[in-house]
Design a protein around this motif. Structure first.
Motif, PDB file in Angstrom:
ATOM      1  N   TYR A  33       0.766  -1.315   0.150  1.00 23.36           N
ATOM      2  CA  TYR A  33      -0.078  -0.039   0.141  1.00 23.36           C
ATOM      3  C   TYR A  33       0.742   1.309   0.034  1.00 23.36           C
ATOM      4  N   GLN A  34       1.804   1.216   0.937  1.00 25.03           N
ATOM      5  CA  GLN A  34       2.557   2.382   1.025  1.00 25.03           C
ATOM      6  C   GLN A  34       3.344   2.909  -0.329  1.00 25.03           C
ATOM      7  N   TRP A  35       4.081   1.975  -0.977  1.00 17.37           N
ATOM      8  CA  TRP A  35       4.707   2.202  -2.191  1.00 17.37           C
ATOM      9  C   TRP A  35       4.032   2.056  -3.356  1.00 17.37           C
ATOM     10  N   SER A  36       2.446   2.108  -3.334  1.00 20.73           N
ATOM     11  CA  SER A  36       1.732   1.753  -4.563  1.00 20.73           C
ATOM     12  C   SER A  36       1.948   0.793  -5.340  1.00 20.73           C
ATOM     13  N   TYR A  37       2.643  -0.292  -4.859  1.00 22.02           N
ATOM     14  CA  TYR A  37       2.995  -1.560  -5.784  1.00 22.02           C
ATOM     15  C   TYR A  37       1.382  -2.114  -6.376  1.00 22.02           C
ATOM     16  N   ASN A  38       0.499  -2.223  -5.556  1.00 19.70           N
ATOM     17  CA  ASN A  38      -0.812  -2.488  -6.102  1.00 19.70           C
ATOM     18  C   ASN A  38      -0.932  -3.876  -6.397  1.00 19.70           C
ATOM     19  N   LEU A  74       0.717   4.590   8.677  1.00 24.79           N
ATOM     20  CA  LEU A  74      -0.035   5.022   7.411  1.00 24.79           C
ATOM     21  C   LEU A  74      -1.203   5.331   7.129  1.00 24.79           C
ATOM     22  N   ARG A  75      -2.136   4.797   8.252  1.00 28.43           N
ATOM     23  CA  ARG A  75      -3.540   5.334   8.588  1.00 28.43           C
ATOM     24  C   ARG A  75      -3.725   6.664   9.288  1.00 28.43           C
ATOM     25  N   GLY A  76      -2.474   7.144   9.768  1.00 32.66           N
ATOM     26  CA  GLY A  76      -2.604   8.428  10.603  1.00 32.66           C
ATOM     27  C   GLY A  76      -3.194   8.365  11.807  1.00 32.66           C
ATOM     28  N   ASP A  77      -3.318   7.170  12.538  1.00 29.90           N
ATOM     29  CA  ASP A  77      -3.859   6.654  13.877  1.00 29.90           C
ATOM     30  C   ASP A  77      -2.408   7.061  14.816  1.00 29.90           C
ATOM     31  N   ARG A  78      -2.296   8.101  15.270  1.00 28.82           N
ATOM     32  CA  ARG A  78      -1.130   8.540  16.230  1.00 28.82           C
ATOM     33  C   ARG A  78      -1.081   7.844  17.162  1.00 28.82           C
ATOM     34  N   GLU A  79      -2.376   7.804  18.072  1.00 28.77           N
ATOM     35  CA  GLU A  79      -2.122   7.134  19.442  1.00 28.77           C
ATOM     36  C   GLU A  79      -2.054   5.548  19.219  1.00 28.77           C
ATOM     37  N   SER A  80      -2.527   4.975  18.271  1.00 29.33           N
ATOM     38  CA  SER A  80      -2.160   3.269  18.041  1.00 29.33           C
ATOM     39  C   SER A  80      -0.838   3.241  17.421  1.00 29.33           C
ATOM     40  N   PHE A  81      -0.372   4.234  16.872  1.00 27.07           N
ATOM     41  CA  PHE A  81       1.057   4.043  16.487  1.00 27.07           C
ATOM     42  C   PHE A  81       2.032   4.025  17.383  1.00 27.07           C
ATOM     43  N   VAL A  82       1.692   5.179  18.406  1.00 29.58           N
ATOM     44  CA  VAL A  82       2.691   5.182  19.366  1.00 29.58           C
ATOM     45  C   VAL A  82       2.716   4.154  20.268  1.00 29.58           C
ATOM     46  N   ASN A  83       1.455   3.482  20.816  1.00 28.80           N
ATOM     47  CA  ASN A  83       1.442   2.426  21.508  1.00 28.80           C
ATOM     48  C   ASN A  83       2.121   1.271  20.970  1.00 28.80           C
ATOM     49  N   SER A  84       1.988   0.992  19.603  1.00 27.84           N
ATOM     50  CA  SER A  84       2.767  -0.249  18.904  1.00 27.84           C
ATOM     51  C   SER A  84       4.028  -0.141  19.082  1.00 27.84           C
ATOM     52  N   TYR A 106       8.091   8.176  13.333  1.00 28.21           N
ATOM     53  CA  TYR A 106       7.726   9.372  14.556  1.00 28.21           C
ATOM     54  C   TYR A 106       7.989  10.733  13.564  1.00 28.21           C
ATOM     55  N   GLY A 107       9.108  10.820  12.962  1.00 30.46           N
ATOM     56  CA  GLY A 107       9.517  12.123  12.260  1.00 30.46           C
ATOM     57  C   GLY A 107       8.369  12.502  11.338  1.00 30.46           C
ATOM     58  N   ILE A 108       7.986  11.859  10.141  1.00 25.40           N
ATOM     59  CA  ILE A 108       7.081  12.015   9.248  1.00 25.40           C
ATOM     60  C   ILE A 108       5.685  12.574   9.936  1.00 25.40           C
ATOM     61  N   GLY A 109       5.301  11.718  10.954  1.00 24.00           N
ATOM     62  CA  GLY A 109       4.229  11.945  11.728  1.00 24.00           C
ATOM     63  C   GLY A 109       4.246  13.210  12.616  1.00 24.00           C
ATOM     64  N   GLY A 110       5.390  13.903  12.475  1.00 20.86           N
ATOM     65  CA  GLY A 110       5.374  15.142  13.292  1.00 20.86           C
ATOM     66  C   GLY A 110       5.886  15.211  14.812  1.00 20.86           C
ATOM     67  N   PHE A 201      -0.059  13.295  -5.475  1.00 19.15           N
ATOM     68  CA  PHE A 201      -0.636  13.545  -4.164  1.00 19.15           C
ATOM     69  C   PHE A 201      -1.074  12.082  -3.592  1.00 19.15           C
ATOM     70  N   ALA A 202      -1.641  11.418  -4.462  1.00 16.16           N
ATOM     71  CA  ALA A 202      -2.125   9.893  -3.922  1.00 16.16           C
ATOM     72  C   ALA A 202      -0.887   9.154  -3.554  1.00 16.16           C
ATOM     73  N   ILE A 203       0.229   9.339  -4.255  1.00  9.70           N
ATOM     74  CA  ILE A 203       1.528   8.463  -4.075  1.00  9.70           C
ATOM     75  C   ILE A 203       1.868   9.062  -2.364  1.00  9.70           C
ATOM     76  N   LEU A 204       2.047  10.195  -2.395  1.00 10.18           N
ATOM     77  CA  LEU A 204       2.247  11.006  -1.222  1.00 10.18           C
ATOM     78  C   LEU A 204       1.710  10.641  -0.009  1.00 10.18           C
ATOM     79  N   SER A 205       0.373  10.846  -0.362  1.00  8.22           N
ATOM     80  CA  SER A 205      -0.609  10.589   0.933  1.00  8.22           C
ATOM     81  C   SER A 205      -0.753   9.160   1.549  1.00  8.22           C
ATOM     82  N   GLN A 206      -0.029   8.272   0.582  1.00  9.81           N
ATOM     83  CA  GLN A 206      -0.161   6.855   1.095  1.00  9.81           C
ATOM     84  C   GLN A 206       1.182   6.689   1.966  1.00  9.81           C
TER      85      GLN A 206
END
Length: 231
Positions: A33-38, A74-84, A106-110, A201-206
């Motif tokens: 999903y991240q790299w749009s290999y599909n 990749l989902r933008g779920d910060r809380e679940s990301f940090v916990n994992s 962490y960095g890309i997520g701000g 934009f689609a590639i970046l946002s993934q």
């Protein structure tokens, strides 16, 4: 990538309860999903299912928590990301591969304070650290407005086929008015993603969850002349 993907799918079919294979396949599904290999239908959802099953079967599997962290990033779920991410670090705080990957997310997520602290730890453990540590540092330069620092760093990294290098050269180069470098960077991007101009934009946002990093990268691409409508 496809060889690794199919090999892990076959391995897991042969041993359905083998947790490391499950965790690694979850990571590859997220990467698809991240790299749009599909290559995988509903890749992000399949990744989450596999990674969740892996941690339930073996709560001591660092790879499984790392796959979960990538999925939530990749989902933008910060809380679940940090916990994992914190669970993955706790299981082995000296795995430079794990720390390097998490530092980038962490960095890309701000969350640059945490990301930079992890990179510093990785470099103290292993001066010959994974190359994506330096890509993360270049991204920090870029998001901080140090376009010259970003450009200089990515020019020194040799990682053929990695989208981030020509992407940052294009975005930072646009702010530095380096037109020839921008042209070369775009040509490299189009070798990796032939549809990058139409779907950037689609590639970046993934790759980047909504937030400051995505907005700043998009600003650089717009400045370079790439300006299709956001989806």
């Amino acid at each position: 990538f496809e060889k690794a993907l199919r090999s892990l799918e076959k391995a897991l079919a042969n041993e359905p309860e083998h947790v490391p294979s499950m965790a690694m396949l979850a990571d590859l599904y997220a990467s698809d999903y991240q790299w749009s290999y599909n290559m995988v239908d509903n890749a992000l959802e399949k990744s989450l299912q596999l990674a969740s099953r892996a941690v339930n079967l073996d709560p001591q599997c660092q790879l499984a928590y790392l796959a979960l962290a990538l999925n939530y990033h990749l989902r933008g779920d910060r809380e679940s990301f940090v916990n994992s991410a914190e669970r993955a670090i706790a299981l082995n705080p000296y795995s430079t591969n794990t720390l390097s990957a998490l530092a980038a997310w962490y960095g890309i997520g701000g969350m640059w304070d945490k990301g930079l602290a992890l990179i510093e730890k990785v470099m103290s453990i292993n001066p010959g650290c994974p190359v994506w540590c330096r890509i993360t540092l270049a991204m920090y330069n870029y998001t901080s407005g140090d376009y010259a620092g970003c450009f200089a760093k990515v020019k020194m990294i040799n990682m053929p086929g990695a989208m981030w290098l020509p992407l940052m050269r294009l975005a930072a180069g646009a702010f530095l008015d380096k037109q020839e470098e921008c042209d070369r960077a775009l040509a490299e991007l189009l070798e990796i993603h032939p549809d990058f101009k139409e779907n950037c934009f689609a590639i970046l946002s993934q790759n980047m969850p909504p937030g400051d990093s995505l907005a700043k990268m998009w600003a650089g691409l717009e400045r370079s002349g790439l300006n299709p409508a956001e989806e």
